[in-house]
Write a protein that holds these residues in place. Structure first.
Motif, PDB file in Angstrom:
ATOM      1  N   MET A 120      -2.572   8.863  -8.621  1.00 11.96           N
ATOM      2  CA  MET A 120      -2.803   7.524  -8.006  1.00 11.96           C
ATOM      3  C   MET A 120      -3.688   6.913  -8.820  1.00 11.96           C
ATOM      4  O   MET A 120      -3.848   5.533  -8.920  1.00 11.96           O
ATOM      5  CB  MET A 120      -3.398   7.755  -6.530  1.00 11.96           C
ATOM      6  N   GLY A 121      -4.261   7.347  -9.891  1.00 11.64           N
ATOM      7  CA  GLY A 121      -5.281   6.868 -10.806  1.00 11.64           C
ATOM      8  C   GLY A 121      -5.552   7.819 -11.899  1.00 11.64           C
ATOM      9  O   GLY A 121      -5.455   8.996 -11.923  1.00 11.64           O
ATOM     10  N   ALA A 122      -6.383   7.388 -13.052  1.00 10.72           N
ATOM     11  CA  ALA A 122      -6.614   8.211 -13.839  1.00 10.72           C
ATOM     12  C   ALA A 122      -7.642   9.114 -13.717  1.00 10.72           C
ATOM     13  O   ALA A 122      -7.647  10.258 -14.243  1.00 10.72           O
ATOM     14  CB  ALA A 122      -7.267   7.165 -15.270  1.00 10.72           C
ATOM     15  N   GLN A 123      -8.464   8.998 -12.694  1.00  5.57           N
ATOM     16  CA  GLN A 123      -9.625   9.944 -12.331  1.00  5.57           C
ATOM     17  C   GLN A 123      -9.240  10.488 -10.983  1.00  5.57           C
ATOM     18  O   GLN A 123      -9.851  11.518 -10.431  1.00  5.57           O
ATOM     19  CB  GLN A 123     -10.919   9.309 -12.225  1.00  5.57           C
ATOM     20  N   SER A 124      -7.963  10.301 -10.328  1.00  4.30           N
ATOM     21  CA  SER A 124      -7.657  10.740  -8.826  1.00  4.30           C
ATOM     22  C   SER A 124      -6.933  11.845  -8.997  1.00  4.30           C
ATOM     23  O   SER A 124      -6.529  12.559 -10.101  1.00  4.30           O
ATOM     24  CB  SER A 124      -6.593   9.955  -8.461  1.00  4.30           C
ATOM     25  N   LYS A 125      -7.320  12.892  -8.158  1.00  3.35           N
ATOM     26  CA  LYS A 125      -6.289  13.999  -7.872  1.00  3.35           C
ATOM     27  C   LYS A 125      -5.450  13.901  -7.012  1.00  3.35           C
ATOM     28  O   LYS A 125      -4.664  15.017  -6.853  1.00  3.35           O
ATOM     29  CB  LYS A 125      -7.422  15.045  -7.251  1.00  3.35           C
ATOM     30  N   GLU A 126      -5.165  12.869  -6.588  1.00  2.21           N
ATOM     31  CA  GLU A 126      -4.025  12.461  -5.369  1.00  2.21           C
ATOM     32  C   GLU A 126      -2.670  12.185  -6.265  1.00  2.21           C
ATOM     33  O   GLU A 126      -2.570  11.422  -7.163  1.00  2.21           O
ATOM     34  CB  GLU A 126      -4.494  11.461  -4.545  1.00  2.21           C
ATOM     35  N   ILE A 127      -1.673  12.843  -5.839  1.00  7.13           N
ATOM     36  CA  ILE A 127      -0.303  12.681  -6.485  1.00  7.13           C
ATOM     37  C   ILE A 127       0.478  11.841  -5.802  1.00  7.13           C
ATOM     38  O   ILE A 127       0.576  12.026  -4.486  1.00  7.13           O
ATOM     39  CB  ILE A 127       0.240  14.053  -6.905  1.00  7.13           C
ATOM     40  N   CYS A 128       1.103  10.640  -6.285  1.00  3.78           N
ATOM     41  CA  CYS A 128       1.851   9.828  -5.508  1.00  3.78           C
ATOM     42  C   CYS A 128       3.325   9.824  -5.968  1.00  3.78           C
ATOM     43  O   CYS A 128       4.040   9.224  -5.269  1.00  3.78           O
ATOM     44  CB  CYS A 128       1.109   8.491  -5.383  1.00  3.78           C
TER      45      CYS A 128
END
Ligand code: SF4
Length: 172
Positions: A120-128
Motif C-alpha cells: 500500500m505504500g513505502a512504509q506499509s506492511k499491507e499488501i494490496c
C-alpha cells in the motif's frame, strides 16, 4: 545450429548480487548450460544499488484503478523512487541483448514474472495486490511472445525439458 540465447537472473548463477549478499545454489544454472548460452543480468546491480543494499519494493501509486501503470518501484529506507530509471535500464539492456528466452527469479520486485507483492505504500506492511517485477514487466512489454519462466516453475518435474522445447521453437 548454435544454442539458443537465454537471459537469466544473475543470482541464479551463484553470483553474489542479492540485496542480502546471499549466494544461491548454482545447480540449476549448471544444468541449463548444456541447453542454452546463458547471459546473466542483475537489474538492481546494474542500476548501481550495490550489494548488500537496502531492499526495494513495489507500491501502488493510485487506488482508483487496477492497471499496473500505477505501480511504483521504491526503496523505503532511502526514500528513492526507482521506477523510471529501472524501466529505462531494463529496456535498454533488453534491446541490446536479443534473446530466445528468459529465466527469472521468482517473486523479486525486479525479476519476478508473477506473484510479486505490491504494498500500500513505502512504509506499509499491507499488501494490496500482486504484479510482475519491473524487469519481468519490460520483458513482457517488449517481447510478449518470448518464452519466460521463473526458477520456481523450472524446478517442477519436466519443466526444463518443456522450456527447452519452447525456446527452441521460438528461436526457429
Ligand atoms: S532477483 Fe534479479 S535483481 Fe534480485 S538479485 Fe536476482 S538478478 Fe538481481
Amino acid at each position: 545450429m548454435s544454442k539458443p540465447v537465454v537471459i537469466i537472473s544473475q543470482c541464479l548463477t551463484g553470483a553474489v548480487c542479492r540485496w542480502d549478499a546471499l549466494q544461491l545454489d548454482a545447480c540449476l544454472y549448471e544444468s541449463l548450460q548444456a541447453h542454452f548460452t546463458l547471459i546473466p543480468f542483475c537489474p538492481e546491480l546494474a542500476l548501481g544499488l550495490g550489494c548488500p543494499r537496502p531492499t526495494i519494493r513495489l507500491i501502488r501509486k493510485f487506488f482508483n484503478t487496477e492497471t499496473s501503470d500505477n505501480i511504483e518501484l521504491v526503496q523505503p529506507q532511502t526514500g528513492r523512487v526507482l521506477t523510471a530509471n529501472m524501466d529505462a535500464l531494463c529496456e535498454s539492456f533488453l534491446r541490446s541483448h536479443p534473446a530466445d528466452g528468459y529465466i527469472l527469479k521468482y517473486k523479486s520486485p525486479s525479476c519476478g514474472l508473477t506473484n510479486v507483492k505490491v504494498y500500500m505504500g513505502a512504509q506499509s506492511k499491507e499488501i494490496c495486490g500482486f504484479e510482475s517485477g519491473r524487469f519481468a514487466a519490460a520483458v513482457r512489454r517488449l517481447y510478449p511472445n518470448a518464452p519466460a519462466i521463473d526458477d520456481f516453475r523450472l524446478a517442477q518435474p519436466g519443466a526444463i525439458e518443456e522450456f527447452v522445447e519452447r525456446v527452441s521453437k521460438y528461436k526457429r
